[in-house]
Scaffold this motif. Structure first.
Motif, PDB file in Angstrom:
ATOM      1  N   PHE A  76      15.859  16.213  13.697  1.00 49.80           N
ATOM      2  CA  PHE A  76      15.515  17.370  12.701  1.00 49.80           C
ATOM      3  C   PHE A  76      13.788  17.560  12.576  1.00 49.80           C
ATOM      4  O   PHE A  76      13.226  17.943  13.384  1.00 49.80           O
ATOM      5  CB  PHE A  76      16.160  18.552  11.543  1.00 49.80           C
ATOM      6  N   GLN A  77      13.479  16.247  12.078  1.00 51.29           N
ATOM      7  CA  GLN A  77      12.047  16.216  11.338  1.00 51.29           C
ATOM      8  C   GLN A  77      11.602  14.868  11.116  1.00 51.29           C
ATOM      9  O   GLN A  77      13.311  13.301  10.660  1.00 51.29           O
ATOM     10  CB  GLN A  77      11.772  17.089  10.420  1.00 51.29           C
ATOM     11  N   ILE A  78      10.700  14.271  11.571  1.00 51.80           N
ATOM     12  CA  ILE A  78      10.788  12.936  11.370  1.00 51.80           C
ATOM     13  C   ILE A  78       9.721  12.489  10.186  1.00 51.80           C
ATOM     14  O   ILE A  78       8.829  13.662  10.683  1.00 51.80           O
ATOM     15  CB  ILE A  78      10.330  12.370  12.865  1.00 51.80           C
ATOM     16  N   ASN A  79       9.588  12.334   9.176  1.00 51.47           N
ATOM     17  CA  ASN A  79       8.713  12.013   8.148  1.00 51.47           C
ATOM     18  C   ASN A  79       7.280  11.371   8.544  1.00 51.47           C
ATOM     19  O   ASN A  79       7.022  10.685   9.354  1.00 51.47           O
ATOM     20  CB  ASN A  79       8.875  12.309   6.772  1.00 51.47           C
ATOM     21  N   ALA A  80       7.045   9.937   7.411  1.00 49.11           N
ATOM     22  CA  ALA A  80       6.495   9.099   7.773  1.00 49.11           C
ATOM     23  C   ALA A  80       7.248   7.671   8.448  1.00 49.11           C
ATOM     24  O   ALA A  80       8.029   8.285   8.484  1.00 49.11           O
ATOM     25  CB  ALA A  80       6.072   8.425   6.070  1.00 49.11           C
ATOM     26  N   MET A  81       6.399   7.420   9.347  1.00 52.35           N
ATOM     27  CA  MET A  81       6.077   6.603  10.024  1.00 52.35           C
ATOM     28  C   MET A  81       5.129   6.038   9.855  1.00 52.35           C
ATOM     29  O   MET A  81       4.418   5.571   9.441  1.00 52.35           O
ATOM     30  CB  MET A  81       6.687   6.552  11.290  1.00 52.35           C
ATOM     31  N   GLY A  82       5.975   3.849  10.456  1.00 53.16           N
ATOM     32  CA  GLY A  82       4.978   3.076  10.188  1.00 53.16           C
ATOM     33  C   GLY A  82       5.868   1.835  10.752  1.00 53.16           C
ATOM     34  O   GLY A  82       7.097   1.797  11.434  1.00 53.16           O
ATOM     35  N   TRP A  83       4.836   1.029  10.791  1.00 51.00           N
ATOM     36  CA  TRP A  83       4.927  -0.535  11.823  1.00 51.00           C
ATOM     37  C   TRP A  83       4.794  -1.951  10.358  1.00 51.00           C
ATOM     38  O   TRP A  83       4.031  -1.827   9.261  1.00 51.00           O
ATOM     39  CB  TRP A  83       3.848  -0.425  12.697  1.00 51.00           C
ATOM     40  N   TYR A  84       5.558  -2.363  10.424  1.00 51.75           N
ATOM     41  CA  TYR A  84       5.685  -3.421   9.594  1.00 51.75           C
ATOM     42  C   TYR A  84       5.951  -4.741  10.484  1.00 51.75           C
ATOM     43  O   TYR A  84       5.540  -4.931  11.637  1.00 51.75           O
ATOM     44  CB  TYR A  84       7.011  -3.698   8.562  1.00 51.75           C
ATOM     45  N   ARG A  85       5.632  -5.764   9.803  1.00 53.19           N
ATOM     46  CA  ARG A  85       5.614  -6.926  10.443  1.00 53.19           C
ATOM     47  C   ARG A  85       6.259  -8.201   9.856  1.00 53.19           C
ATOM     48  O   ARG A  85       6.251  -8.448   7.918  1.00 53.19           O
ATOM     49  CB  ARG A  85       4.260  -7.895  10.809  1.00 53.19           C
ATOM     50  N   GLN A  86       6.462  -9.505  10.702  1.00 52.54           N
ATOM     51  CA  GLN A  86       7.316 -10.595   9.574  1.00 52.54           C
ATOM     52  C   GLN A  86       6.630 -12.028  10.054  1.00 52.54           C
ATOM     53  O   GLN A  86       7.264 -11.797  11.710  1.00 52.54           O
ATOM     54  CB  GLN A  86       8.828 -10.127   9.121  1.00 52.54           C
ATOM     55  N   ALA A  87       6.018 -12.719   9.716  1.00 50.45           N
ATOM     56  CA  ALA A  87       5.826 -13.936  10.251  1.00 50.45           C
ATOM     57  C   ALA A  87       7.056 -14.907  10.013  1.00 50.45           C
ATOM     58  O   ALA A  87       7.214 -14.522   8.270  1.00 50.45           O
ATOM     59  CB  ALA A  87       4.684 -14.374   9.837  1.00 50.45           C
ATOM     60  N   PRO A  88       7.130 -15.867  10.397  1.00 56.83           N
ATOM     61  CA  PRO A  88       8.042 -16.840   9.693  1.00 56.83           C
ATOM     62  C   PRO A  88       8.002 -17.940   8.918  1.00 56.83           C
ATOM     63  O   PRO A  88       6.363 -17.972   8.360  1.00 56.83           O
ATOM     64  CB  PRO A  88       7.580 -18.016  11.354  1.00 56.83           C
ATOM     65  N   GLY A  89       8.325 -17.953   7.529  1.00 56.04           N
ATOM     66  CA  GLY A  89       7.798 -18.132   5.805  1.00 56.04           C
ATOM     67  C   GLY A  89       7.880 -16.995   5.815  1.00 56.04           C
ATOM     68  O   GLY A  89       7.538 -17.782   4.146  1.00 56.04           O
ATOM     69  N   LYS A  90       7.123 -15.997   5.974  1.00 57.60           N
ATOM     70  CA  LYS A  90       7.033 -14.956   5.361  1.00 57.60           C
ATOM     71  C   LYS A  90       7.440 -13.740   4.904  1.00 57.60           C
ATOM     72  O   LYS A  90       8.451 -13.125   5.810  1.00 57.60           O
ATOM     73  CB  LYS A  90       5.868 -14.368   5.630  1.00 57.60           C
ATOM     74  N   GLU A  91       7.541 -12.683   4.002  1.00 61.49           N
ATOM     75  CA  GLU A  91       8.073 -11.968   3.495  1.00 61.49           C
ATOM     76  C   GLU A  91       7.232 -10.916   4.672  1.00 61.49           C
ATOM     77  O   GLU A  91       6.424 -10.611   5.343  1.00 61.49           O
ATOM     78  CB  GLU A  91       7.729 -11.140   2.108  1.00 61.49           C
ATOM     79  N   ARG A  92       8.305  -9.802   4.451  1.00 66.29           N
ATOM     80  CA  ARG A  92       8.215  -8.186   5.700  1.00 66.29           C
ATOM     81  C   ARG A  92       6.751  -8.133   5.291  1.00 66.29           C
ATOM     82  O   ARG A  92       6.798  -7.281   3.801  1.00 66.29           O
ATOM     83  CB  ARG A  92       9.243  -7.273   5.882  1.00 66.29           C
ATOM     84  N   GLU A  93       6.330  -7.573   5.677  1.00 67.37           N
ATOM     85  CA  GLU A  93       4.711  -6.712   4.590  1.00 67.37           C
ATOM     86  C   GLU A  93       4.438  -5.956   6.107  1.00 67.37           C
ATOM     87  O   GLU A  93       4.881  -5.736   7.169  1.00 67.37           O
ATOM     88  CB  GLU A  93       3.281  -7.583   5.096  1.00 67.37           C
ATOM     89  N   SER A  94       3.838  -4.339   5.415  1.00 63.63           N
ATOM     90  CA  SER A  94       3.190  -2.932   5.839  1.00 63.63           C
ATOM     91  C   SER A  94       2.119  -3.489   6.800  1.00 63.63           C
ATOM     92  O   SER A  94       0.843  -4.030   6.188  1.00 63.63           O
ATOM     93  CB  SER A  94       2.377  -2.039   4.709  1.00 63.63           C
ATOM     94  N   VAL A  95       2.386  -2.457   7.806  1.00 57.99           N
ATOM     95  CA  VAL A  95       0.818  -2.938   8.307  1.00 57.99           C
ATOM     96  C   VAL A  95       0.248  -1.387   8.727  1.00 57.99           C
ATOM     97  O   VAL A  95      -1.407  -2.099   8.476  1.00 57.99           O
ATOM     98  CB  VAL A  95       1.226  -3.600  10.417  1.00 57.99           C
ATOM     99  N   ALA A  96       0.975  -0.456   9.339  1.00 63.59           N
ATOM    100  CA  ALA A  96       0.019   0.589   9.521  1.00 63.59           C
ATOM    101  C   ALA A  96       0.875   1.914   9.040  1.00 63.59           C
ATOM    102  O   ALA A  96       2.334   1.232   8.841  1.00 63.59           O
ATOM    103  CB  ALA A  96      -0.415   0.690  10.368  1.00 63.59           C
ATOM    104  N   THR A  97       0.794   2.835   8.349  1.00 60.28           N
ATOM    105  CA  THR A  97       1.664   3.958   8.102  1.00 60.28           C
ATOM    106  C   THR A  97       0.951   5.232   8.353  1.00 60.28           C
ATOM    107  O   THR A  97      -0.442   5.063   8.524  1.00 60.28           O
ATOM    108  CB  THR A  97       2.582   3.865   6.923  1.00 60.28           C
ATOM    109  N   ILE A  98       1.524   6.015   8.868  1.00 57.23           N
ATOM    110  CA  ILE A  98       1.132   7.333   9.239  1.00 57.23           C
ATOM    111  C   ILE A  98       1.576   8.236   8.719  1.00 57.23           C
ATOM    112  O   ILE A  98       3.376   8.917   9.373  1.00 57.23           O
ATOM    113  CB  ILE A  98       0.744   7.848  10.653  1.00 57.23           C
ATOM    114  N   SER A  99       1.562  10.120   8.404  1.00 49.61           N
ATOM    115  CA  SER A  99       2.464  10.776   7.699  1.00 49.61           C
ATOM    116  C   SER A  99       2.845  11.734   8.173  1.00 49.61           C
ATOM    117  O   SER A  99       1.904  11.369   9.645  1.00 49.61           O
ATOM    118  CB  SER A  99       1.595  11.211   6.760  1.00 49.61           C
ATOM    119  N   SER A 100       3.248  12.792   8.602  1.00 46.90           N
ATOM    120  CA  SER A 100       3.807  13.841   9.281  1.00 46.90           C
ATOM    121  C   SER A 100       2.524  14.862   9.640  1.00 46.90           C
ATOM    122  O   SER A 100       2.401  15.349  10.944  1.00 46.90           O
ATOM    123  CB  SER A 100       4.941  14.888   8.961  1.00 46.90           C
ATOM    124  N   GLY A 101       1.802  14.922   8.850  1.00 45.88           N
ATOM    125  CA  GLY A 101       0.160  15.425   8.756  1.00 45.88           C
ATOM    126  C   GLY A 101      -0.258  14.384   9.916  1.00 45.88           C
ATOM    127  O   GLY A 101      -1.824  15.121  10.036  1.00 45.88           O
TER     128      GLY A 101
END
Length: 123
Positions: free
Chosen positions: A29-54
């Motif tokens: 019905f609706q997609i609100n915020a969307m984003g990309w995250y990444r995780q390198a070997p031995g590291k925690e997942r981190e936020s790369v970029a996000t985009i709101s519905s607007g």
């Protein structure tokens, strides 16, 4: 049921470019915020970029000026254009979205992750 499917990863030389895509499917019905995250070997997942519905965007400092996130609401798809790639950008990239789905009777909002796509930057 809803799912996110990423594509566009691969091997690229330093300084090169890649474009990742992530398409949402299901009874959406609706997609609100969307984003990309990444995780390198031995590291925690981190936020790369996000985009709101607007269309408001946010970027990690490490990718500002090199990466661009965008979305096509008609296609339920989010993109990540990655330019001037560096070896330290090597990681599994994950798509994420807050999605409202269901039927006319019942609706649910859930945070969904894609399965990930490998990006390797190496000469």
């Amino acid at each position: 049921q809803v799912q996110l499917v990423e594509s566009g990863g691969g091997l690229v030389q330093p300084g090169g470019s890649l474009r990742l895509s992530c398409a949402a499917s299901g009874s959406i019905f609706q997609i609100n915020a969307m984003g990309w995250y990444r995780q390198a070997p031995g590291k925690e997942r981190e936020s790369v970029a996000t985009i709101s519905s607007g269309g408001i965007t946010n970027y990690a400092d490490s990718v500002k000026g090199r990466f661009a996130i965008s979305r096509d609401n008609a296609k339920n798809t989010v993109y990540l254009q990655m330019n001037v790639l560096k070896p330290e950008d090597t990681a599994v990239y994950y798509c994420n979205a807050d999605i409202t789905y269901g039927s006319n009777t019942f609706r649910f909002t859930k945070n969904i992750w894609g399965q990930g796509t490998q990006v390797t930057v190496s000469s």
